[in-house]
Design a protein around this motif. Structure first.
Motif, PDB file in Angstrom:
ATOM      1  N   GLY A   1       0.846  -1.117  -0.030  1.00 47.15           N
ATOM      2  CA  GLY A   1       0.023   0.053  -0.059  1.00 47.15           C
ATOM      3  C   GLY A   1       0.951   1.194   0.167  1.00 47.15           C
TER       4      GLY A   1
ATOM      5  N   ASN B   1      -1.609   4.017  -1.763  1.00 46.44           N
ATOM      6  CA  ASN B   1      -2.930   3.505  -1.279  1.00 46.44           C
ATOM      7  C   ASN B   1      -3.263   2.711  -0.215  1.00 46.44           C
ATOM      8  OD1 ASN B   1      -5.714   3.367  -1.273  1.00 46.44           O
ATOM      9  ND2 ASN B   1      -5.756   2.407  -3.456  1.00 46.44           N
TER      10      ASN B   1
ATOM     11  N   GLY C   1      -6.737   1.183   0.638  1.00 41.32           N
ATOM     12  CA  GLY C   1      -7.402   0.419  -0.523  1.00 41.32           C
ATOM     13  C   GLY C   1      -6.905  -0.961  -0.583  1.00 41.32           C
TER      14      GLY C   1
ATOM     15  N   ASP D   1     -10.590  -1.474  -1.405  1.00 42.79           N
ATOM     16  CA  ASP D   1     -10.366  -2.034  -2.819  1.00 42.79           C
ATOM     17  C   ASP D   1     -10.473  -3.467  -2.765  1.00 42.79           C
ATOM     18  OD1 ASP D   1     -10.107   0.863  -3.280  1.00 42.79           O
ATOM     19  OD2 ASP D   1      -7.941   0.558  -4.024  1.00 42.79           O
TER      20      ASP D   1
END
Lengths: 172, 315, 506
Positions: free
Chosen positions: C458, C463, C466, C471
């Motif tokens: 990440g 991210n 996510g 995600d």
């Protein structure tokens, strides 16, 4: 349990609190990637243990405590011992200590002395530890023979069938 | 069952006939793999097993004693009886790097290596549907966004980790290295898209076939199984490295037994069928018998000392 | 499809192969019943024998040993409260209390039935859905492993229903124990106190043996009464009663078997997570969750069906992707390779149908487990009940020592076993049960590595949220399960107290 402060629980929590604190402090010297989990868990452990101590000391909350069901296996022994007379209690404590001492000695000595000899000796000691009441000499001889056979059987199973390299030590 | 009985009878007859000529080995030999099943060490041992049987008439019994990247098994090797019936797989750079970085419970010199039989070159691998077709594309992408590309590998301070660092030093291509517990765990990570690239060995590409693509191998010459994959050297990057595998015996093993075992392993390694199987699986053959071991180890040690210094500066 | 199923069935049912399946199941059950001796060990020793057989026979025997060994793990768990393998941890929760109160015969029969059901579901999924299900192994990434470990850890809350705080403390301590050794991520040497023997960490199996078995031994010598309540003379297998319970728990069995199959597909998760998660789900779905942990047949059925389902599940990525789901799978994969069989989707369409012969062989071996298991189980139970204490104590103690030694042939593991045993006993006296510690120890590394990898990846992609959760739909589902598991007891209590008015339950 109710109405009595959980001294043993507090002692346990003190152990956990110090373990958590140690882990937290030790994590400060680690690389960042290896330190994240120990730091978080160490802090959480110390904190939880402190909360547990406070809860155990606060009489208002004590009533909520109930025994953990899973500890029965370990806890039952002490429960029975309380019911027994003082003699029985001392004897049962003695037997437990013999068992623990035998296990510790067994684990430490077998690489040095050899697994067969140590195991045979330990099994005989444990046989007497597990013996309650008087038994006839014939039965005793039978028990000893069974213990011997068992040690030989497992020794062969491990060494010959499963080919696990067994430590030989001074004897065998 | 009858089949098995027949086999036993044949075995006994065989040993009886050849018993006089071949005093060693006359019973099964324990072959300890210091890793979990399924890794390169295990697979090569499994491939050696039938040839050992064919050559000596005895079984090779493979056992797993995984722990601490092999250190747990190596640290107790010399406690085993040195009668020639216990041997253990050894890996380079592990047995040189581990004692250099910390105290793993053994020293490099404690291990009596009797044969080094193969080599798995480092390789940079991508999924077959990856956008990266060449190493240069990876380097360009890594330079454009330093650290944004993720590359998987086995554990920290290992051959894979070093390879990643060396590539960064030589080309300036910085990628984020993601450590996994072993080669086995890295493959789903690459195939499932968790990491874009993988530091692995030629064996990984051989095992996964057309699901993956190698961009370059860290070998002197191209691997026979992958004639289309360039070496790092061809691409102007001075990287040759990987993992070497061999066998060690307890230090109490007598000299002649060491030589005898070394000879048996050498014969297996020379069997054309065996070589074909090994190369098919992606290994690169190597022959360092007991007699040449000291020189080989000294040479490797010098090389890894250099890398260990780099690693020291890494920390 | 090019595979000739008539030929496949004729091969799988040939008398020689049936005989091998029987031998394999018996051998596996005995090995699995002895704590410390694992399926991996048994299979590794027997692989050379299979070279002399034709590949299909060899594979059938190895598969039979594997499934037998996972089933055999239930014996030690039920009869002496000692999970011989991590996949039998949850079997002790209800199996041992049942044996203690005299229902040991019923518990053994239930374990056998559940193992057969789970094994059959796993094997059928392997035969029919392999190429489809194999993709699950790739869809699960580090973040999902992290959440799966957390889901396993939520069981601490329900295991320690009386004192959640002590349970959490034990769990955190277990997590810390799991960190001992060289860190995979970061490479630091953690909490080894300078001992090179601890570099490899605390072995889970030796910790299991110590934490569960030493207290049992202490309990055995402390009092003169029997270890287990004996069953009345002349009582049979209690097969009808057991089948009745299975029918009553039909949904539970099916759910646990599916969970076991799916978790088995995940390399690196294995039987421990499968049985813990299905136990936790069974408890949540049950009308009487308070009975779990006190000898509830539903708990036993859940764990035993789940862990045997992982056998079939584990072969799915092994055969389709060449990625072994568990260590025994890895050994069998090696054996396949030596036989010249390449894994991959092609394996399922090959003319000689070797993959199908093997899979049907596994199914047959699983079915064989029913009569064999009932028979062995009955005698194992009688044996443990009728053996005098003076012999039972050295026997169990000897098994703990040789078992923990056998894991790595390393005396150090025996020391760890005894040390964990003494620690576990002392903590038990202070009201800290062993199970939360064990859960922390077993799931700790899966949780830490999963989280740290998601964190690093990440970070690289900028991210983190996510990558860890937002995600990732599979993570959503697992997190939802975690929330439901945690919220459920609270909701239930609220409803109860509403029903019962102001009356306080004791």
């Amino acid at each position: 349990m109710n109405g009595r402060t959980d001294i043993a629980g507090i002692l346990g929590s003190l152990f956990f609190a110090s373990a958590g604190a140690y882990v937290f402090v030790a994590s400060l010297g680690m690389s960042p990637m290896a330190a994240m989990f120990p730091r978080t868990v160490g802090a959480a452990l110390a904190l939880l243990a402190l909360v547990q101590i406070v809860t155990a000391l606060a009489p208002r909350l004590r009533n909520r405590e109930r025994m953990v069901p899973r500890q029965d296996a370990a806890g039952e022994g002490s429960g029975a011992a309380v019911e027994a007379d003082a003699d029985g209690q001392a004897e049962s404590r003695g037997r437990r200590l013999v068992l623990l001492a035998t296990m510790v000695a067994w684990a430490l000595l077998f690489p040095v002395v050899g697994i067969f000899v140590t195991s045979l000796a330990a099994c005989i000691v444990l046989m007497f530890t597990g013996l309650f009441g008087r038994i006839s000499p014939r039965r005793l001889a039978l028990y000893l023979a069974v213990v011997l056979a068992m040690v030989i059987f497992f020794h062969l199973l491990m060494g010959t069938v499963l080919n696990i390299p067994l430590p030989r030590g001074l004897l065998f | 069952m009858l089949k098995k009985l027949g086999l036993f009878a044949a075995m006994i007859a065989f040993t009886a006939v050849t018993g006089a000529a071949m005093a060693f080995p006359d019973k099964p030999i324990n072959y300890i793999i210091p890793f979990n099943a399924g890794g390169e060490s295990d697979i090569s041992a499994r491939l050696q097993q039938p040839y050992f049987k064919k050559l000596t008439g005895q079984d090779l019994i493979i056992q797993y004693q995984a722990g601490a990247g092999g250190a747990q098994a190596w640290s107790v090797l010399n406690d085993q009886p040195g009668d020639g019936y216990t041997m253990m797989g050894t890996n380079l750079p592990h047995i040189i790097m581990q004692p250099m970085l910390q105290d793993p419970g053994y020293k490099t010199e404690d291990l009596v290596n009797i044969y080094m039989f193969h080599f798995t070159p480092d390789a940079l691998i991508v999924r077959a549907d990856s956008e990266y077709e060449t190493l240069q594309q990876v380097i360009d992408a890594a330079k454009a966004a330093p650290g944004a590309l993720t590359v998987g590998g086995t554990a920290t301070n290992t051959a894979n980790h070093l390879a990643n660092q060396r590539l960064a030093d030589l080309t300036g291509a910085e990628m984020t290295y993601i450590p996994y517990t072993g080669t086995g765990a890295t493959i789903p990570a690459l195939l499932g898209g968790e990491v874009e690239l993988l530091w692995g060995y030629t064996t990984v590409a051989a095992g996964q076939g057309d699901k993956v693509r190698m961009l370059a191998v860290a070998q002197d010459k191209r691997h026979p199984l992958f004639p289309d994959v360039p070496t790092f050297k061809e691409l102007g990057i001075d990287m040759v490295g990987g993992a070497y595998r061999g066998i060690a015996v307890p230090s109490s093993t007598p000299e002649e037994v060491r030589k005898e075992l070394s000879g048996i392993i050498g014969k297996i390694n020379a069997d054309p069928d065996f070589i074909a199987q090994m190369e098919q699986a992606g290994f690169a053959m190597l022959d360092i018998p007991y007699e040449e071991m000291d020189a080989f180890m000294a040479e490797r040690k010098k090389l890894y000392e250099e890398i260990a210094r780099q690693l020291g500066s890494l920390k | 499809m090019a595979v000739d199923f008539g030929f496949v069935l004729a091969q799988a049912f040939s008398p020689f192969n049936l005989l091998l399946a029987v031998i394999g199941v018996v051998l596996g059950t005995v090995i699995g019943a002895l704590p410390g001796l694992s399926a991996t060990m048994a299979i590794a020793v027997l692989v050379p024998f299979t070279f002399a057989m034709d590949p299909a026979s060899g594979l059938i025997m190895l598969g039979a040993i594997y499934t037998g060994a996972i089933y055999g793990g239930a014996y030690a768990a039920i009869l002496v409260n000692t999970p011989g393998t991590p996949s039998a941890i949850a079997t002790t929760f209800d199996g041992y209390p049942m044996a203690k109160r005299g229902d040991g015969d019923l518990a053994m029969t239930l374990a056998t039935l559940a193992s057969v059901v789970g094994g059959v579901v796993g094997a059928l999924s392997l035969i029919t859905l392999s190429p489809l299900l194999a993709n699950i192994a790739l869809a699960f990434q580090s973040s999902e492993y992290f959440w799966l470990a957390i889901l396993g850890l939520t069981l601490i809350a329900s295991l320690s229903s009386g004192n959640v705080l002590k349970g959490l403390i034990g769990g955190a301590f277990g997590l810390i124990l799991s960190m001992i050794g060289v860190a995979v991520i970061g490479g630091d040497t953690r909490f080894t106190f300078g001992s090179s023997a601890l570099l490899g960490g605390i072995d889970i199996v030796s910790a299991l043996i110590g934490l569960y078995c030493i207290p049992v031994l202490i309990d055995l010598v402390a009092r003169p009464d029997r270890h287990l309540e004996p069953a009345p003379l002349g009582r049979g297998f209690r097969l009808f009663e057991a089948v009745g319970l299975c029918v009553g728990n039909g949904v539970n069995l099916l759910r646990s078997s599916v969970i076991g199959t799916l978790v088995g597909i995940l390399p690196g998760a294995g039987g421990s997570i499968a049985s813990l998660v299905s136990y936790s789900e069974a408890r949540r779905a049950s009308r009487n969750p308070e009975r779990f942990g006190r000898g509830e047949p539903g708990g036993l059925l859940a764990t035993e069906s789940a862990n045997n389902a992982t056998v079939g599940g584990g072969f799915i990525p092994t055969l389709v992707l060449g990625i072994p789901g568990t260590p025994p799978d890895a050994v069998i994969l090696g054996a396949l390779l030596v036989q010249g069989i390449r894994t991959g989707p092609e394996l399922f369409t090959q003319q000689n149908g070797i993959a199908y012969i093997f899979m049907f062989g596994l199914l047959i071996a699983t079915l064989m487990m029913l009569p064999i298991g009932l028979f062995i189980g009955r005698y194992a139970y009688r044996f443990i009940v009728n053996t005098p204490k003076a012999l039972l104590v050295p026997l169990i103690a000897f098994m703990t020592v040789v078992g923990s030694f056998a894991i790595h042939s390393n005396p150090h593991d025996v020391v760890v076993m005894v040390a964990m045993g003494v620690l576990g006993w002392l903590l038990g006296l202070a009201g800290f049960g062993p199970s939360p510690i064990v859960l922390g120890l077993v799931l700790g590394q899966i949780a830490e590595q999963g989280f740290m990898r998601a964190y690093m990846i990440g970070g690289a992609r900028g991210n983190f949220g996510g990558q860890l959760l937002f995600d990732r739909p599979i993570s959503w589902a697992i997190v939802a399960l975690i929330l439901v598991t945690l919220a459920f007891p609270v909701l239930r209590r609220l409803r109860r107290s509403r029903e019962a008015g102001s009356e306080v339950r004791s």
